[in-house]
Write a protein that holds these residues in place. Structure first.
Motif, PDB file in Angstrom:
ATOM      1  N   TRP A 205       0.829  -1.206   0.000  1.00 13.89           N
ATOM      2  CA  TRP A 205       0.000   0.000   0.000  1.00 13.89           C
ATOM      3  C   TRP A 205       0.866   1.259   0.000  1.00 13.89           C
ATOM      4  CZ3 TRP A 205       0.713   3.263   4.113  1.00 13.89           C
ATOM      5  CH2 TRP A 205       1.297   2.720   5.263  1.00 13.89           C
ATOM      6  N   ILE A 206       2.070   1.161   0.550  1.00 13.89           N
ATOM      7  CA  ILE A 206       2.977   2.308   0.551  1.00 13.89           C
ATOM      8  C   ILE A 206       3.313   2.721  -0.883  1.00 13.89           C
ATOM      9  CG2 ILE A 206       5.244   3.127   1.291  1.00 13.89           C
ATOM     10  CD1 ILE A 206       5.099   1.144   3.606  1.00 13.89           C
ATOM     11  N   PHE A 207       3.512   1.716  -1.745  1.00 14.38           N
ATOM     12  CA  PHE A 207       3.811   1.960  -3.158  1.00 14.38           C
ATOM     13  C   PHE A 207       2.707   2.788  -3.798  1.00 14.38           C
ATOM     14  CE2 PHE A 207       3.072   0.553  -7.532  1.00 14.38           C
ATOM     15  CZ  PHE A 207       4.313   0.756  -8.121  1.00 14.38           C
ATOM     16  N   TYR A 208       1.457   2.431  -3.568  1.00 18.60           N
ATOM     17  CA  TYR A 208       0.326   3.122  -4.194  1.00 18.60           C
ATOM     18  C   TYR A 208       0.114   4.507  -3.593  1.00 18.60           C
ATOM     19  CZ  TYR A 208      -0.713  -1.501  -6.045  1.00 18.60           C
ATOM     20  OH  TYR A 208      -0.636  -2.707  -6.689  1.00 18.60           O
ATOM     21  N   ILE A 209       0.263   4.634  -2.276  1.00 15.27           N
ATOM     22  CA  ILE A 209       0.043   5.921  -1.628  1.00 15.27           C
ATOM     23  C   ILE A 209       1.059   6.946  -2.123  1.00 15.27           C
ATOM     24  CG2 ILE A 209       0.064   7.152   0.571  1.00 15.27           C
ATOM     25  CD1 ILE A 209      -2.397   5.406   0.105  1.00 15.27           C
ATOM     26  N   ILE A 210       2.323   6.538  -2.205  1.00 16.54           N
ATOM     27  CA  ILE A 210       3.347   7.470  -2.691  1.00 16.54           C
ATOM     28  C   ILE A 210       3.082   7.854  -4.138  1.00 16.54           C
ATOM     29  CG2 ILE A 210       5.809   7.730  -3.202  1.00 16.54           C
ATOM     30  CD1 ILE A 210       6.386   5.906  -0.829  1.00 16.54           C
ATOM     31  N   PHE A 211       2.718   6.869  -4.965  1.00 13.55           N
ATOM     32  CA  PHE A 211       2.462   7.148  -6.377  1.00 13.55           C
ATOM     33  C   PHE A 211       1.271   8.083  -6.544  1.00 13.55           C
ATOM     34  CE2 PHE A 211       0.215   6.072 -10.324  1.00 13.55           C
ATOM     35  CZ  PHE A 211       1.188   6.399 -11.239  1.00 13.55           C
ATOM     36  N   ILE A 212       0.188   7.826  -5.838  1.00 18.09           N
ATOM     37  CA  ILE A 212      -1.002   8.684  -5.939  1.00 18.09           C
ATOM     38  C   ILE A 212      -0.704  10.076  -5.415  1.00 18.09           C
ATOM     39  CG2 ILE A 212      -3.323   9.030  -5.015  1.00 18.09           C
ATOM     40  CD1 ILE A 212      -3.737   6.031  -5.198  1.00 18.09           C
ATOM     41  N   PHE A 213       0.059  10.179  -4.346  1.00 17.84           N
ATOM     42  CA  PHE A 213       0.404  11.494  -3.796  1.00 17.84           C
ATOM     43  C   PHE A 213       1.177  12.315  -4.818  1.00 17.84           C
ATOM     44  CE2 PHE A 213       3.440  14.241  -1.596  1.00 17.84           C
ATOM     45  CZ  PHE A 213       2.568  15.042  -0.862  1.00 17.84           C
ATOM     46  N   LEU A 214       2.119  11.669  -5.506  1.00 19.13           N
ATOM     47  CA  LEU A 214       2.928  12.394  -6.483  1.00 19.13           C
ATOM     48  C   LEU A 214       2.127  12.789  -7.714  1.00 19.13           C
ATOM     49  CD1 LEU A 214       6.276  10.360  -6.384  1.00 19.13           C
ATOM     50  CD2 LEU A 214       5.873  12.646  -5.487  1.00 19.13           C
ATOM     51  N   THR A 215       1.362  11.859  -8.249  1.00 18.43           N
ATOM     52  CA  THR A 215       0.679  12.117  -9.522  1.00 18.43           C
ATOM     53  C   THR A 215      -0.613  12.904  -9.355  1.00 18.43           C
ATOM     54  OG1 THR A 215      -0.376   9.939  -9.356  1.00 18.43           O
ATOM     55  CG2 THR A 215       1.668  10.091 -10.624  1.00 18.43           C
ATOM     56  N   ALA A 216      -1.458  12.476  -8.417  1.00 16.66           N
ATOM     57  CA  ALA A 216      -2.792  13.080  -8.299  1.00 16.66           C
ATOM     58  C   ALA A 216      -2.789  14.388  -7.530  1.00 16.66           C
ATOM     59  CB  ALA A 216      -3.752  12.098  -7.626  1.00 16.66           C
ATOM     60  N   PHE A 217      -1.783  14.638  -6.722  1.00 12.48           N
ATOM     61  CA  PHE A 217      -1.771  15.853  -5.911  1.00 12.48           C
ATOM     62  C   PHE A 217      -0.640  16.798  -6.304  1.00 12.48           C
ATOM     63  CE2 PHE A 217      -3.812  12.610  -3.269  1.00 12.48           C
ATOM     64  CZ  PHE A 217      -4.997  13.254  -2.957  1.00 12.48           C
ATOM     65  N   VAL A 218       0.580  16.323  -6.298  1.00  6.15           N
ATOM     66  CA  VAL A 218       1.719  17.208  -6.560  1.00  6.15           C
ATOM     67  C   VAL A 218       1.722  17.676  -8.014  1.00  6.15           C
ATOM     68  CG1 VAL A 218       4.225  17.396  -6.581  1.00  6.15           C
ATOM     69  CG2 VAL A 218       3.087  16.169  -4.729  1.00  6.15           C
ATOM     70  N   PHE A 219       1.755  16.737  -8.966  1.00  4.17           N
ATOM     71  CA  PHE A 219       1.868  17.116 -10.369  1.00  4.17           C
ATOM     72  C   PHE A 219       0.613  17.802 -10.886  1.00  4.17           C
ATOM     73  CE2 PHE A 219       5.014  13.520 -10.367  1.00  4.17           C
ATOM     74  CZ  PHE A 219       6.117  14.326 -10.502  1.00  4.17           C
ATOM     75  N   LEU A 220      -0.543  17.369 -10.418  1.00  6.94           N
ATOM     76  CA  LEU A 220      -1.779  18.019 -10.855  1.00  6.94           C
ATOM     77  C   LEU A 220      -1.820  19.473 -10.394  1.00  6.94           C
ATOM     78  CD1 LEU A 220      -4.546  17.828 -12.201  1.00  6.94           C
ATOM     79  CD2 LEU A 220      -5.475  17.027 -10.023  1.00  6.94           C
ATOM     80  N   ASN A 221      -1.416  19.711  -9.144  1.00  9.08           N
ATOM     81  CA  ASN A 221      -1.383  21.086  -8.645  1.00  9.08           C
ATOM     82  C   ASN A 221      -0.321  21.907  -9.361  1.00  9.08           C
ATOM     83  OD1 ASN A 221      -3.465  20.836  -6.755  1.00  9.08           O
ATOM     84  ND2 ASN A 221      -2.099  19.954  -5.233  1.00  9.08           N
ATOM     85  N   MET A 222       0.764  21.262  -9.754  1.00  9.19           N
ATOM     86  CA  MET A 222       1.777  21.971 -10.537  1.00  9.19           C
ATOM     87  C   MET A 222       1.213  22.409 -11.881  1.00  9.19           C
ATOM     88  SD  MET A 222       5.178  19.688  -9.689  1.00  9.19           S
ATOM     89  CE  MET A 222       6.220  20.569 -10.835  1.00  9.19           C
ATOM     90  N   MET A 223       0.436  21.538 -12.525  1.00 12.63           N
ATOM     91  CA  MET A 223      -0.210  21.889 -13.792  1.00 12.63           C
ATOM     92  C   MET A 223      -1.137  23.081 -13.616  1.00 12.63           C
ATOM     93  SD  MET A 223       0.504  19.878 -16.497  1.00 12.63           S
ATOM     94  CE  MET A 223       1.142  18.251 -16.915  1.00 12.63           C
ATOM     95  N   VAL A 224      -1.954  23.024 -12.576  1.00 12.73           N
ATOM     96  CA  VAL A 224      -2.890  24.127 -12.313  1.00 12.73           C
ATOM     97  C   VAL A 224      -2.129  25.411 -12.017  1.00 12.73           C
ATOM     98  CG1 VAL A 224      -4.707  24.940 -10.773  1.00 12.73           C
ATOM     99  CG2 VAL A 224      -4.691  22.556 -11.512  1.00 12.73           C
ATOM    100  N   GLY A 225      -1.047  25.292 -11.244  1.00 14.45           N
ATOM    101  CA  GLY A 225      -0.253  26.468 -10.915  1.00 14.45           C
ATOM    102  C   GLY A 225       0.362  27.123 -12.140  1.00 14.45           C
ATOM    103  N   VAL A 226       0.838  26.307 -13.075  1.00 17.04           N
ATOM    104  CA  VAL A 226       1.426  26.851 -14.306  1.00 17.04           C
ATOM    105  C   VAL A 226       0.375  27.609 -15.112  1.00 17.04           C
ATOM    106  CG1 VAL A 226       2.361  26.200 -16.558  1.00 17.04           C
ATOM    107  CG2 VAL A 226       3.303  25.193 -14.484  1.00 17.04           C
ATOM    108  N   VAL A 227      -0.799  27.025 -15.266  1.00 18.77           N
ATOM    109  CA  VAL A 227      -1.865  27.688 -16.028  1.00 18.77           C
ATOM    110  C   VAL A 227      -2.287  28.990 -15.346  1.00 18.77           C
ATOM    111  CG1 VAL A 227      -4.230  27.457 -16.874  1.00 18.77           C
ATOM    112  CG2 VAL A 227      -2.684  25.511 -16.992  1.00 18.77           C
ATOM    113  N   LEU A 228      -2.437  28.972 -14.028  1.00 19.52           N
ATOM    114  CA  LEU A 228      -2.828  30.190 -13.308  1.00 19.52           C
ATOM    115  C   LEU A 228      -1.758  31.267 -13.418  1.00 19.52           C
ATOM    116  CD1 LEU A 228      -4.450  28.730 -10.051  1.00 19.52           C
ATOM    117  CD2 LEU A 228      -5.602  29.763 -12.011  1.00 19.52           C
ATOM    118  N   ASP A 229      -0.493  30.854 -13.370  1.00 19.42           N
ATOM    119  CA  ASP A 229       0.593  31.830 -13.494  1.00 19.42           C
ATOM    120  C   ASP A 229       0.566  32.494 -14.861  1.00 19.42           C
ATOM    121  OD1 ASP A 229       3.214  33.037 -12.644  1.00 19.42           O
ATOM    122  OD2 ASP A 229       3.916  31.857 -14.353  1.00 19.42           O
TER     123      ASP A 229
END
Length: 277
Positions: A205-229
């Motif tokens: 489960w650690i494998f999935y939690i880390i992967f979801i945290f990186l892709t669904a939260f970190v990178f998605l927010n980075m995408m949104v941040g770039v567009v807003l900027d």
């Protein structure tokens, strides 16, 4: 006399082309064009289908007239085709004039009629602003996508190494593992995948939690941040250009007033000189 008539006609065309009601009418026609495209996907009675075909032809002719009106009302004809949105409208309108018959170009003609819906973007300024901001954000988003691909590749390799014995269909090789991780990232029954591997590796489960945290939260927010900027910078630039245009208009008006005052002073001086004589 003829010059004044042509100037009045041109000014009338400009007022019509820039009026709010005319823009609203164009938007309504584009929406109707979209509805006609959707209606043709159904099996309709012959009479209704024929009426929709006539309506589609009318819309095509109207778009041609509207584009011609915009071109005539444009002060700088060369600058008209320097605008990418005007080029897009021209391609769509001219392409829609292709006869939709049983020819080799029938698919192209139908696709261009479908793309007429995109003219809403070129007509509505706010939509143009959003699309332009999105296009300018693509380079930075590309770097984020590359980083996401690297993370996907690393996790897919790890998953293929450890989990291929659990389920060969989901973790058989790195390509299938990346598809499985995409399923996890989109939350499509990802818990079923996790519980299956947890039966063999309880701490997977650690494998999935880390992967979801990186892709669904970190990178998605980075995408949104770039567009807003990019949108913030575009808004600031547009406001600056509006202020510059307003300042230029004020300077032009002041110059015209000064010229009128100077001419009036010259007339007064001339009258005074004539009275003295």
């Amino acid at each position: 006399m003829e010059m004044s008539r042509s100037g009045s006609w041109l000014s009338t065309l400009k007022r019509i082309e820039r009026s709010v009601w005319f823009q609203g009418f164009i938007i309504s026609i584009i929406v109707i064009a979209a509805l006609t495209v959707g209606a043709k996907t159904y099996s309709l009675p012959y009479g209704i289908d024929k009426a929709i075909s006539y309506l589609d032809n009318f819309i095509t002719v109207f778009f041609l007239v509207e584009l011609s009106l915009r071109f005539i009302a444009c002060d700088d004809k060369k600058r008209f085709f320097k605008d990418p949105w005007n080029i897009f409208d021209t391609v769509i309108v001219i392409g829609s004039l292709m006869p939709v018959s049983e020819t080799e170009m029938i698919l192209v003609a139908r696709l261009l009629r479908v793309f007429r819906v995109l003219r809403l973007v070129s007509i509505i300024p706010d939509l143009r602003f959003l699309i332009n901001a999105l296009l300018k954000a693509i380079p930075k988003m590309g770097y984020i996508a590359l980083l996401m691909f690297i993370i996907f590749y690393i996790f897919a390799a790890v998953g293929s190494i450890f989990f291929h014995q659990v389920n060969e269909e989901l973790w058989g090789d790195i390509a299938i593992s990346m598809l499985t991780l995409f399923r996890v990232a989109t939350f499509e029954d990802w818990t079923d995948v996790m519980y299956e591997t947890m039966d063999v590796y309880p701490f997977s489960w650690i494998f999935y939690i880390i992967f979801i945290f990186l892709t669904a939260f970190v990178f998605l927010n980075m995408m949104v941040g770039v567009v807003l900027d990019v949108m913030t910078r575009e808004t600031a630039q547009e406001e600056h250009e509006n202020q510059e245009n307003h300042h230029h208009a004020l300077v032009t008006q002041i110059s015209e007033l000064q010229a009128q005052v100077a001419r009036l002073a010259d007339k007064i001086d001339a009258q005074q000189d004539s009275n003295k004589k």
